[in-house]
Design an enzyme around this catalytic site. Structure first.
Site, PDB file in Angstrom:
ATOM      1  CB  SER A 135      -0.960  -0.088   1.322  1.00 29.88           C
ATOM      2  OG  SER A 135      -1.465   1.152   1.302  1.00 29.88           O
ATOM      3  CE  LYS A 161      -4.720   0.384   0.520  1.00 30.88           C
ATOM      4  NZ  LYS A 161      -5.396  -0.340   1.738  1.00 30.88           N
ATOM      5  CE  LYS A 163      -3.929   4.035   2.400  1.00 33.42           C
ATOM      6  NZ  LYS A 163      -5.209   3.530   3.091  1.00 33.42           N
ATOM      7  CG  ASP A 188      -7.727   2.577   1.008  1.00 34.24           C
ATOM      8  OD1 ASP A 188      -9.088   3.314   1.015  1.00 34.24           O
ATOM      9  OD2 ASP A 188      -7.261   2.047   1.874  1.00 34.24           O
ATOM     10  CD  GLU A 213      -8.788  -0.644   1.101  1.00 36.33           C
ATOM     11  OE1 GLU A 213      -7.910  -0.834   0.169  1.00 36.33           O
ATOM     12  OE2 GLU A 213      -8.520  -0.743   2.171  1.00 36.33           O
ATOM     13  CG  ASP A 238     -10.443  -0.425   5.258  1.00 39.34           C
ATOM     14  OD1 ASP A 238     -10.828  -0.857   6.575  1.00 39.34           O
ATOM     15  OD2 ASP A 238      -9.437   0.007   5.287  1.00 39.34           O
ATOM     16  CE  LYS A 262      -7.249  -1.970   7.006  1.00 41.59           C
ATOM     17  NZ  LYS A 262      -7.368  -0.594   7.130  1.00 41.59           N
ATOM     18  N   GLY A 290      -4.020  -4.126   6.186  1.00 42.63           N
ATOM     19  CA  GLY A 290      -3.006  -3.766   7.160  1.00 42.63           C
ATOM     20  C   GLY A 290      -3.355  -2.439   8.056  1.00 42.63           C
TER      21      GLY A 290
HETATM   22  O1  OSB Z   1      -7.155   2.142   4.946  1.00 45.30           O
HETATM   23  O2  OSB Z   1      -5.981   0.528   4.591  1.00 45.30           O
HETATM   24  C1  OSB Z   1      -6.003   1.534   5.001  1.00 45.30           C
HETATM   25  C2  OSB Z   1      -2.948   1.949   7.194  1.00 45.30           C
HETATM   26  C3  OSB Z   1      -3.324   2.444   8.434  1.00 45.30           C
HETATM   27  C4  OSB Z   1      -4.825   2.862   8.396  1.00 45.30           C
HETATM   28  C5  OSB Z   1      -5.626   2.412   7.345  1.00 45.30           C
HETATM   29  C6  OSB Z   1      -5.127   2.003   6.312  1.00 45.30           C
HETATM   30  C7  OSB Z   1      -3.682   1.572   6.138  1.00 45.30           C
HETATM   31  C8  OSB Z   1      -2.899   1.241   5.040  1.00 45.30           C
HETATM   32  C9  OSB Z   1      -1.655   0.562   5.118  1.00 45.30           C
HETATM   33  O3  OSB Z   1      -3.356   1.300   3.846  1.00 45.30           O
HETATM   34  C10 OSB Z   1      -1.620  -1.073   4.930  1.00 45.30           C
HETATM   35  C11 OSB Z   1      -0.359  -1.470   5.504  1.00 45.30           C
HETATM   36  O4  OSB Z   1      -0.494  -1.925   6.544  1.00 45.30           O
HETATM   37  O5  OSB Z   1       0.364  -1.916   4.911  1.00 45.30           O
HETATM   38 MG    MG Z   2      -8.331   0.937   3.513  1.00 47.84          MG
END
Ligand code: OSB
Ligand code: MG
Length: 369
Positions: A135, A161, A163, A188, A213, A238, A262, A290
């Site tokens: 990510s 992925k 953001k 995401d 996402e 999510d 998660k 994650g």
């Molecule tokens: O939205 O998936 C998410 C990290 C912290 C809080 C929300 C998210 C995330 C990530 C990181 O996208 C994922 C990772 O731990 O690699």
């Molecule tokens: Mg997310």
């Protein structure tokens, strides 16, 4: 197993590079590690609530309070028969799922170690290795983004992925697809959009995204169903999915075609398994999200992601992708074929490096009865 002692270790770990999302920038990650001692067995879990209430309403401070004043008193000194026994003992506390999940994770480690099973086996895992992705936060320029993706692909990651946020969406998606036409690629939004942005999401249909996402409200299920009807790309939820009941609502309303699991967000491994199993029955694929876990939480994620309906690569990356010094041994690495090995030793299957843990600990307390 009699729960004899519980310790909370609040940590502050510096990310190898700052992480920018639609809700802010993060340089450090604050989490709470939970150690449980029961009849000579030590188990570890990680609570993924952050320092700020921008992803979830829970924070390290609310978690400390809920654990100390309600969850720990509900189980300390009790003789539990299995890890999921804590679910009913915690039932009176509404919400605060990350706090519950942190303690439940340590109990799962205790019971798996006591039985001599890997956590993966104990949870019903069926794989020895899992497919992993990465990510990537919002970058300062497209060139920077493409360079990062190229480097991660060379390390083996099976899926990218990125953001997105208003103003940083279609352009990076186009740029990534131009450079990497065939990779598994998803975005995401972390709830940064509304239904008024529907034309943007229709345009995203041209870029062969695996999924989008959490585009809309963090508590919304209804409007996502309106969006999913209008676009070809799969919506994945999510933030909106906190329980099996939310999962059933989202699938029943066709609000998404994929679910991100998660364990922290849904209250632990027990609820995660219920969601996993329900999605499998409904033929809805799931993948493991994650929360920038340290190796302690990551070990649990890897074990859970070894269950059969985790058919898409997870946000489960190598230790070094997050932190200079992870607090476990051995570190998590990504194999050249984009997989990660599922630890086979008892419990979480990795050793906590207490010296490294002490270095990042900012607050600690122990509870016995
Ligand atoms: O939205 O998936 C998410 C990290 C912290 C809080 C929300 C998210 C995330 C990530 C990181 O996208 C994922 C990772 O731990 O690699
Ligand atoms: Mg997310």
């Amino acid at each position: 197993m009699r729960v004899e002692r519980i310790e909370l270790w609040q940590t502050n770990m510096e990310l190898v590079s700052p992480f920018v999302t639609s809700y802010g920038i993060e340089h450090f990650v604050e989490h709470i590690m939970v150690r449980i001692d029961a009849e000579g067995v030590t188990g570890w879990g990680e609570c993924v609530a952050e320092g700020t209430p921008f992803y979830s309403y829970e924070t390290v401070t609310t978690v400390w309070h809920i654990m100390q004043d309600f969850l720990i008193p509900a189980i300390i000194g009790k003789d539990l028969k299995k890890a999921s026994d804590c679910v009913s003992l915690f039932e009176k506390v509404r919400g605060h799922r990350m706090a519950k999940a942190g303690i439940e994770a340590a109990l799962w480690d205790v019971f798996a170690k006591a039985g001599g099973f890997s956590l993966s086996k104990m949870l019903g895992g069926t794989r020895n290795s899992i497919d992993v992705g990465v990510s990537i936060g919002i970058q300062s320029s497209e060139i920077e983004l493409l360079k990062k993706i190229d480097a991660y692909l060379k390390e083996g990651y099976k899926r990218i992925k990125i953001k997105i946020s208003p103003g940083h969406d279609l352009a990076p998606v186009k740029a990534v697809r131009r450079q990497f036409p065939d990779i598994l690629f998803q975005v995401d939004a972390n709830s940064a959009y509304t239904l008024a942005d529907i034309d943007l999401f229709k345009k995203m249909d041209d870029y062969n995204l695996l999924l989008i996402e959490q585009p809309l409200g963090y508590e919304d299920i209804h409007e996502h169903s309106k969006l999913q009807k209008e676009i070809k790309t799969a919506v994945c939820l999510d933030e909106s999915i906190l329980s099996l009941a939310d999962t059933q609502a989202a699938i029943g309303l066709n609000s998404c075609r994929i679910i991100n699991i998660k364990p922290g967000r849904v209250g632990g491994f027990t609820e995660s398994k219920l969601i996993h199993d329900y999605c499998q029955t409904m033929k809805v694929p799931v993948w493991h999200g994650g929360m920038y876990e340290s190796g302690i939480g990551r070990a649990g994620n890897v074990a859970l992601a070894s269950l059969p309906n985790f058919t898409l690569p997870g946000d489960i990356s190598a230790s070094k992708r997050y932190y200079k010094e992870d607090i476990i041994e051995p570190k998590f690495v990504v194999n050249q074929d984009g997989t990660m090995d599922v630890p086979q030793g008892p419990g979480i299957g990795v050793k906590v490096n207490e010296k490294a843990l002490k270095k990042v600990t900012v607050k600690k307390a122990g509870f016995s009865n």
